[in-house]
Design an enzyme around this catalytic site. Structure first.
Site, mmCIF file in Angstrom:
data_model
loop_
_atom_site.group_PDB
_atom_site.id
_atom_site.type_symbol
_atom_site.label_atom_id
_atom_site.label_comp_id
_atom_site.label_asym_id
_atom_site.label_seq_id
_atom_site.Cartn_x
_atom_site.Cartn_y
_atom_site.Cartn_z
ATOM 1 N N ASN A 9 0.884 -1.094 0.123
ATOM 2 C CA ASN A 9 0.133 -0.184 0.065
ATOM 3 C C ASN A 9 0.977 1.032 0.126
ATOM 4 O OD1 ASN A 9 -1.816 2.219 0.476
ATOM 5 N ND2 ASN A 9 -2.388 1.567 2.397
ATOM 6 N N GLY A 172 2.807 2.438 10.895
ATOM 7 C CA GLY A 172 3.811 3.489 10.639
ATOM 8 C C GLY A 172 4.643 3.925 11.819
HETATM 9 P P1 13P Z 1 3.171 0.503 7.543
HETATM 10 O O1 13P Z 1 3.747 -0.825 6.959
HETATM 11 O O2 13P Z 1 4.029 1.380 6.897
HETATM 12 O O3 13P Z 1 2.975 0.498 8.925
HETATM 13 O O4 13P Z 1 1.644 0.633 7.244
HETATM 14 C C1 13P Z 1 0.836 -0.428 7.220
HETATM 15 C C2 13P Z 1 -0.400 -0.027 6.296
HETATM 16 O O5 13P Z 1 -1.187 0.801 6.689
HETATM 17 C C3 13P Z 1 -0.578 -0.828 5.296
HETATM 18 O O6 13P Z 1 -2.059 -0.433 4.601
#
Ligand code: 13P
Length: 250
Positions: A9, A172
């Site tokens: 994503n 994140g």
């Molecule tokens: P991260 O892998 O950056 O934590 O994001 C996960 C996410 O929201 C995927 O849709």
């Protein structure tokens, strides 16, 4: 046996030129993947990604879809429009959309129905906030979000859908659910699907984990019996990292 599915994503990242560069690097690197490989990209990158991924095992995904067929919805994109651009998967109900853009379980359901009616596969995101986990409401939240999102789909349509369990506190942040936490909550989601749709449906539906998944933790997560793949944010933006995640079993 469920086939694993790893999807990137990209969120609001990459110009078309940057997108083409990334996908060109991924094409030879992931060609022998045993899992389904998807990149969910900004709509402005559809054409560049489609061209760069031509003839490869990398499928094109979008990050949202509107529920109406067409009409006065400035700035929105319909399922038919996405489909016509070669989109096969659509992320729906991501927590960032729920948090920042007023997405509700009702609108998530409407988007899922529009996506499925157009012949694309929804990647339906569910997950609890930090305080919901701390107060013990994780199971109720993910069960409710999942069943609401799937409402109105046939058993076969549920079977073909993808759910992404993304604990919001792990997105994140560098914090990941432990392998056991992720496995347990995904098991709760599968049980809820079994109660409503039956075991043949719950055995077939693929449920990913998402939230700071990366080359360092993918093996442990994917070794869990309930986890059928990953929805990858940050680590999907660099070819070597995303390749390592996709080739987790090599
Ligand atoms: P991260 O892998 O950056 O934590 O994001 C996960 C996410 O929201 C995927 O849709």
């Amino acid at each position: 046996m469920r086939k694993a599915i790893i999807a990137g994503n990209w969120k609001m990242n990459k110009t078309p030129a940057e997108a083409a560069e990334l996908v060109k690097a991924l094409v030879p690197a992931v060609k022998d993947a045993d899992c389904d490989v998807v990149v969910c990209v900004p709509a402005t990158d559809f054409a560049a990604v489609k061209e760069a991924a031509e003839g490869s095992n990398i499928k094109l995904g979008a990050q949202n879809v509107h529920f109406a067929k067409s009409g006065a919805f400035t700035g929105e994109l319909s399922a038919d429009m996405l489909k016509a651009c070669g989109v096969e998967y659509v992320v729906i109900g991501h927590s960032e959309r729920r948090q920042y853009f007023g997405e509700t379980d009702k609108t998530v359901n409407a988007r899922v129905r529009a996506c499925v009616a157009a012949g694309m596969t929804p990647i339906i995101c569910v997950g609890e906030l930090k305080d919901e986990r701390e107060t013990g409401y994780t199971d109720i939240i993910v069960e409710y979000q999942t069943l609401m999102a799937l409402h109105g789909l046939s058993n076969d349509e549920v079977k073909a859908s993808v759910i992404a369990y993304e604990p919001v506190w792990a997105i994140g942040t560098g914090l990941t659910a432990t392998d056991e936490q992720a496995n347990e909550t995904i098991g709760v989601i599968r049980k809820a699907i079994e109660r409503k749709y039956g075991k043949d449906v719950s055995d077939a539906v693929r449920i990913q984990y998402g939230g700071s998944m990366n080359p360092g933790n993918v093996k442990g997560l994917m070794a869990q019996p309930e986890i059928d793949g990953g929805l990858i944010g940050g680590a999907s933006l660099k070819a070597p990292d995303f390749t390592s995640v996709v080739l987790y079993n090599k």
